[in-house]
Design a protein around this motif. Structure first.
Motif, PDB file in Angstrom:
ATOM      1  N   GLU A   2       0.853  -1.189   0.000  1.00 58.75           N
ATOM      2  CA  GLU A   2       0.000   0.000   0.000  1.00 58.75           C
ATOM      3  C   GLU A   2       0.890   1.240   0.000  1.00 58.75           C
ATOM      4  O   GLU A   2       1.740   1.402   0.873  1.00 58.75           O
ATOM      5  CB  GLU A   2      -0.900   0.001   1.235  1.00 58.75           C
ATOM      6  N   VAL A   3       0.710   2.125  -0.989  1.00 60.22           N
ATOM      7  CA  VAL A   3       1.539   3.320  -1.122  1.00 60.22           C
ATOM      8  C   VAL A   3       0.720   4.550  -0.747  1.00 60.22           C
ATOM      9  O   VAL A   3      -0.373   4.770  -1.272  1.00 60.22           O
ATOM     10  CB  VAL A   3       2.076   3.465  -2.563  1.00 60.22           C
ATOM     11  N   ASN A   4       1.267   5.358   0.173  1.00 57.21           N
ATOM     12  CA  ASN A   4       0.599   6.571   0.643  1.00 57.21           C
ATOM     13  C   ASN A   4       1.513   7.767   0.394  1.00 57.21           C
ATOM     14  O   ASN A   4       2.655   7.791   0.867  1.00 57.21           O
ATOM     15  CB  ASN A   4       0.298   6.460   2.139  1.00 57.21           C
ATOM     16  N   VAL A   5       1.020   8.768  -0.340  1.00 54.26           N
ATOM     17  CA  VAL A   5       1.824   9.931  -0.710  1.00 54.26           C
ATOM     18  C   VAL A   5       1.247  11.178  -0.035  1.00 54.26           C
ATOM     19  O   VAL A   5       0.030  11.406  -0.077  1.00 54.26           O
ATOM     20  CB  VAL A   5       1.846  10.129  -2.239  1.00 54.26           C
ATOM     21  N   PHE A   6       2.137  11.999   0.559  1.00 58.58           N
ATOM     22  CA  PHE A   6       1.695  13.174   1.306  1.00 58.58           C
ATOM     23  C   PHE A   6       2.411  14.424   0.800  1.00 58.58           C
ATOM     24  O   PHE A   6       3.482  14.352   0.192  1.00 58.58           O
ATOM     25  CB  PHE A   6       1.953  12.971   2.802  1.00 58.58           C
ATOM     26  N   ASP A   7       1.811  15.579   1.095  1.00 58.40           N
ATOM     27  CA  ASP A   7       2.373  16.845   0.627  1.00 58.40           C
ATOM     28  C   ASP A   7       3.659  17.202   1.351  1.00 58.40           C
ATOM     29  O   ASP A   7       4.526  17.878   0.792  1.00 58.40           O
ATOM     30  CB  ASP A   7       1.347  17.972   0.812  1.00 58.40           C
ATOM     31  N   SER A   8       3.785  16.783   2.603  1.00 55.01           N
ATOM     32  CA  SER A   8       4.956  17.181   3.387  1.00 55.01           C
ATOM     33  C   SER A   8       5.475  16.006   4.198  1.00 55.01           C
ATOM     34  O   SER A   8       4.769  15.020   4.434  1.00 55.01           O
ATOM     35  CB  SER A   8       4.589  18.320   4.339  1.00 55.01           C
ATOM     36  N   ARG A   9       6.717  16.135   4.650  1.00 53.98           N
ATOM     37  CA  ARG A   9       7.308  15.107   5.503  1.00 53.98           C
ATOM     38  C   ARG A   9       6.564  15.000   6.826  1.00 53.98           C
ATOM     39  O   ARG A   9       6.410  13.902   7.374  1.00 53.98           O
ATOM     40  CB  ARG A   9       8.784  15.423   5.756  1.00 53.98           C
ATOM     41  N   LYS A  10       6.099  16.142   7.348  1.00 51.66           N
ATOM     42  CA  LYS A  10       5.388  16.138   8.621  1.00 51.66           C
ATOM     43  C   LYS A  10       4.102  15.305   8.522  1.00 51.66           C
ATOM     44  O   LYS A  10       3.823  14.458   9.375  1.00 51.66           O
ATOM     45  CB  LYS A  10       5.065  17.565   9.046  1.00 51.66           C
ATOM     46  N   GLU A  11       3.330  15.550   7.461  1.00 52.40           N
ATOM     47  CA  GLU A  11       2.093  14.779   7.275  1.00 52.40           C
ATOM     48  C   GLU A  11       2.400  13.297   7.081  1.00 52.40           C
ATOM     49  O   GLU A  11       1.686  12.427   7.590  1.00 52.40           O
ATOM     50  CB  GLU A  11       1.326  15.314   6.068  1.00 52.40           C
ATOM     51  N   MET A  12       3.452  13.033   6.325  1.00 51.71           N
ATOM     52  CA  MET A  12       3.868  11.648   6.097  1.00 51.71           C
ATOM     53  C   MET A  12       4.196  10.955   7.413  1.00 51.71           C
ATOM     54  O   MET A  12       3.728   9.843   7.695  1.00 51.71           O
ATOM     55  CB  MET A  12       5.091  11.628   5.176  1.00 51.71           C
ATOM     56  N   GLY A  13       5.018  11.598   8.249  1.00 49.27           N
ATOM     57  CA  GLY A  13       5.420  11.003   9.515  1.00 49.27           C
ATOM     58  C   GLY A  13       4.251  10.772  10.442  1.00 49.27           C
ATOM     59  O   GLY A  13       4.166   9.727  11.111  1.00 49.27           O
ATOM     60  N   GLU A  14       3.341  11.726  10.506  1.00 53.40           N
ATOM     61  CA  GLU A  14       2.168  11.592  11.375  1.00 53.40           C
ATOM     62  C   GLU A  14       1.285  10.430  10.920  1.00 53.40           C
ATOM     63  O   GLU A  14       0.796   9.647  11.743  1.00 53.40           O
ATOM     64  CB  GLU A  14       1.368  12.898  11.377  1.00 53.40           C
ATOM     65  N   ALA A  15       1.088  10.319   9.607  1.00 52.51           N
ATOM     66  CA  ALA A  15       0.242   9.248   9.085  1.00 52.51           C
ATOM     67  C   ALA A  15       0.862   7.879   9.354  1.00 52.51           C
ATOM     68  O   ALA A  15       0.171   6.933   9.761  1.00 52.51           O
ATOM     69  CB  ALA A  15       0.022   9.445   7.589  1.00 52.51           C
ATOM     70  N   ALA A  16       2.169   7.768   9.127  1.00 52.64           N
ATOM     71  CA  ALA A  16       2.845   6.493   9.377  1.00 52.64           C
ATOM     72  C   ALA A  16       2.754   6.119  10.849  1.00 52.64           C
ATOM     73  O   ALA A  16       2.507   4.957  11.198  1.00 52.64           O
ATOM     74  CB  ALA A  16       4.302   6.580   8.938  1.00 52.64           C
ATOM     75  N   ALA A  17       2.933   7.097  11.729  1.00 57.25           N
ATOM     76  CA  ALA A  17       2.873   6.829  13.167  1.00 57.25           C
ATOM     77  C   ALA A  17       1.488   6.346  13.578  1.00 57.25           C
ATOM     78  O   ALA A  17       1.358   5.421  14.400  1.00 57.25           O
ATOM     79  CB  ALA A  17       3.257   8.085  13.943  1.00 57.25           C
ATOM     80  N   LYS A  18       0.449   6.945  13.027  1.00 56.10           N
ATOM     81  CA  LYS A  18      -0.911   6.530  13.370  1.00 56.10           C
ATOM     82  C   LYS A  18      -1.180   5.090  12.933  1.00 56.10           C
ATOM     83  O   LYS A  18      -1.798   4.311  13.661  1.00 56.10           O
ATOM     84  CB  LYS A  18      -1.922   7.472  12.718  1.00 56.10           C
ATOM     85  N   VAL A  19      -0.713   4.742  11.737  1.00 58.51           N
ATOM     86  CA  VAL A  19      -0.926   3.380  11.239  1.00 58.51           C
ATOM     87  C   VAL A  19      -0.162   2.373  12.096  1.00 58.51           C
ATOM     88  O   VAL A  19      -0.687   1.317  12.471  1.00 58.51           O
ATOM     89  CB  VAL A  19      -0.508   3.273   9.760  1.00 58.51           C
ATOM     90  N   VAL A  20       1.092   2.694  12.424  1.00 55.95           N
ATOM     91  CA  VAL A  20       1.890   1.779  13.249  1.00 55.95           C
ATOM     92  C   VAL A  20       1.292   1.659  14.646  1.00 55.95           C
ATOM     93  O   VAL A  20       1.197   0.555  15.207  1.00 55.95           O
ATOM     94  CB  VAL A  20       3.358   2.251  13.313  1.00 55.95           C
ATOM     95  N   ALA A  21       0.864   2.779  15.222  1.00 50.35           N
ATOM     96  CA  ALA A  21       0.252   2.736  16.555  1.00 50.35           C
ATOM     97  C   ALA A  21      -1.005   1.875  16.546  1.00 50.35           C
ATOM     98  O   ALA A  21      -1.249   1.090  17.476  1.00 50.35           O
ATOM     99  CB  ALA A  21      -0.079   4.152  17.019  1.00 50.35           C
ATOM    100  N   SER A  22      -1.801   2.016  15.502  1.00 48.84           N
ATOM    101  CA  SER A  22      -3.013   1.208  15.391  1.00 48.84           C
ATOM    102  C   SER A  22      -2.670  -0.277  15.298  1.00 48.84           C
ATOM    103  O   SER A  22      -3.340  -1.121  15.908  1.00 48.84           O
ATOM    104  CB  SER A  22      -3.805   1.643  14.155  1.00 48.84           C
TER     105      SER A  22
END
Length: 625
Positions: A2-22
């Motif tokens: 699954e590939v997820n593309v974000f506008d900024s590194r900050k958004e990318m990091g936050e999204a990855a953290a939420k998925v891993v935490a879940s």
């Protein structure tokens, strides 16, 4: 993936953290503790910062590892990955345990120590990135192995990898970057149940492009992530470039090892030591060795015992057999008039010489007769008129006509001169099988001592009535030195007999088809080259019309024999397949590694052959489902 593309590194990091935490919470709802592996690189900064700030993660139930470490740096060096992770996460939250790689210990002993820790229990989550050269951990292109047997290994870092450490600001210049490291191997990483891969920045664009869209191979180790069943990639617009064309590869599970295997877009076979994740279904493709049939009298209207056999017919037969998963076969010539046999042997010699596909499929010829018992029952459907006593000069004449293709001979060892013939065959590299015989116990023992090593279609070509004991079946079953070939078509042998042979012979039992030209044909009455009439019934039974039910060979292919063992629960899928592939191949000393059958399982565990490779080339293909 699954590939997820974000506008900024900050958004990318936050999204990855939420998925891993879940994922962490999901796993901890099912088990007491989990094990995680973390990457140490500036590309992980935003992800790690966001992850440690997520509340309600029970860190005290998580054991942490890191995936690589430099060798020889001082323990307080800021570029050490252990120190990086201490700053970013390990000292920020209360892990249950943290296991560090010590880059100042002896690399071999440290690698073994850390590998033992990794192997102690499955890894649940890996949080990684992708290097500028496409590496994952320190598995750079020159050292990456998808089927690496190691868990942790010492590696020499390539120049591109070391330059990245300078680009990331971890070292002032290339000379300061260590040249060696310890790293978790590719299989150690990919055998995790869940992978989060965070890849930001313009410097990663080329590597990410190759990982997502290039062919899978160690030229870009990260490309192997595409086979993982639960890998989530997070990137930003600086690193990602959409590409419509995706290199196509055929990915499946190796039937015998259980590991992922694939043919990449260059038709190169890639073997791994990565197993499918638990959440994946069994609907994927299977990769298996090609089937090997040591007894093929003909198929699909082609009769190998017809003196008018042509090269074109042999090619037609080979192509039909490939469609049924048989990549190697031994045309079987039965008892016949001498000149007819010579003519047929010369045709096979010509076919092998002229056509590369035939040469790759025909590994030899099986001569079944004419040195067999003339007695009814043991003789089977062979023509009594042409049965002879063992004659080495005749074998030499046949072998000369075939160009050395004769590799297996079936004979009756009770015949006068048989023992001398067996010894001469053994000395000449021709294997000898016992068949169409009424040999006594002592004769079977002497034949095995002389070099006979196989019982041809054990349980068949014997009289309907035999002494209770001893008899030729018990004596061959009892001899540990004899392999046994079996026709598992539902007609030649009963289930109970098959069970006994499988238990007695174990890894020395294998399948043959004994197929005739009627394999693949419609039910009906047909004539044969020897003048006999046969009846092919709708259920596949093939018998002599005037033979009181006497079987006249088989009409089912080897693949159907595999299917029969599975359907009757006599063998598992992998064990049944081995009985038709690796076991007969080993008996005939064949190298099968370049023959691969790709199949799927349809409803009811029915085998559906989809694609076949020989020497890296597609030689058969159905429409892939």
């Amino acid at each position: 993936m699954e590939v997820n593309v974000f506008d900024s590194r900050k958004e990318m990091g936050e999204a990855a953290a939420k998925v891993v935490a879940s994922k962490i919470l999901e796993l901890l709802s099912k088990k007491e503790s989990i094990r995680m592996v973390f990457a140490a690189a500036p590309s992980q900064n935003e992800f790690l910062e966001s992850l440690v700030n997520i509340k309600d993660i029970p860190w005290n139930r998580i054991t942490a590892f890191h995936m690589d470490e430099y060798l020889g740096l001082p323990k307080d060096h800021p570029a050490l990955f252990a120190n990086f992770l201490k700053r970013k996460i390990f000292d920020q939250v209360p892990f249950r345990e943290i296991h560090f790689i010590d880059g100042n210990n002896d690399p071999e002993s440290e690698g073994l120590r850390y590998a033992a820790l990794i192997e102690a229990s499955p890894i649940d989550i890996v949080c990684m990135g992708i290097g500028e050269n496409g590496h994952i951990a320190f598995n750079d292109p020159p050292v990456a192995l998808f089927n690496d047997p190691a868990i942790v290994k010492k590696v020499t870092l390539d120049t591109a990898c070391r330059q990245q450490q300078v680009n990331d600001g971890c070292f002032p210049n290339l000379q300061k970057v260590p040249k060696h490291a310890l790293t978790l191997t590719v299989p150690a990483l990919l055998n995790a149940d869940f992978i989060s891969c965070v890849v930001p920045g313009k410097n990663k664009k080329e590597a990410l492009q190759k990982a997502l869209y290039g062919f899978i191979g160690t030229q870009c180790p990260a490309s192997i992530l595409r086979i993982h069943g639960d890998c989530h990639l997070f990137t930003d617009k600086d690193a990602y470039k959409e590409q419509i064309f995706l290199e196509k590869e055929t990915i499946g599970k190796d039937l015998l090892s259980g590991y992922y295997t694939l043919f990449n877009s260059e038709n190169k076979l890639i073997e791994t030591r990565v197993k499918p994740t638990p959440n994946e279904s069994d609907s994927h493709l299977f990769f298996a060795p090609g089937l090997v049939d040591l007894q093929v009298n003909g198929v699909n209207g082609v009769d190998f015992n017809n003196e008018n056999l042509s090269v074109e017919e042999i090619l037609k037969a080979a192509q039909y057999l490939l469609s049924k998963g048989v990549t190697v076969f031994f045309p079987t010539l039965i008892t016949n008039e001498k000149n007819n046999i010579l003519r047929i042997l010369k045709t096979f010699r010509q076919a092998v010489y002229q056509h590369p596909l035939i040469a790759s499929c025909v590994a030899g010829i099986h001569l079944e007769g004419p040195f067999i018992s003339p007695k009814d029952g043991a003789r089977g459907a062979h023509n009594l008129k042409y049965i002879q006593s063992p004659n080495w000069e005749l074998i030499e004449e046949f072998q000369d006509a075939s160009g050395g293709l004769i590799k297996l001979i079936t004979l009756a060892p009770e015949l006068e001169g048989a023992m001398d013939l067996i010894k001469k065959c053994q000395e000449s590299g021709i294997k000898v099988a016992i068949g169409h015989s009424l040999a006594l116990s002592g004769e079977i023992t002497k034949a095995a001592e002389a070099g006979a090593s196989l019982s041809t279609h054990l349980g068949n070509a014997v009289p309907l009535m035999l002494p209770r004991h001893p008899n030729i079946l018990w004596d061959q079953l009892a001899h540990d030195g004899l392999y046994a070939s079996l026709i598992a078509d539902g007609f030649h042998l009963g289930e109970s007999f098959l069970k006994v042979v499988l238990k007695t012979k174990g890894e020395k039992a294998f399948l043959v088809s004994d197929s005739t030209m009627f394999c693949g044909m419609e039910a009906g009455e047909y004539g044969t080259h020897i003048g006999e009439q046969v009846i092919l019934e709708p259920n596949g039974k093939l018998a002599l019309k005037h033979g009181n039910g006497l079987l006249a060979g088989a009409s089912k292919c080897l693949l159907e024999g595999v299917q029969y063992l599975i359907d009757k629960k006599l063998k598992s899928l992998s064990d049944a397949w081995k009985m038709a592939s690796t076991i007969p191949a080993a008996y005939m000393d064949l190298d099968q590694k370049n023959d691969v059958v790709i199949f799927s399982l349809e409803e009811g565990c029915q085998i559906y052959v989809q694609k076949i490779f020989k020497d890296g080339k597609v030689v058969f293909q159905q429409n892939l489902k």
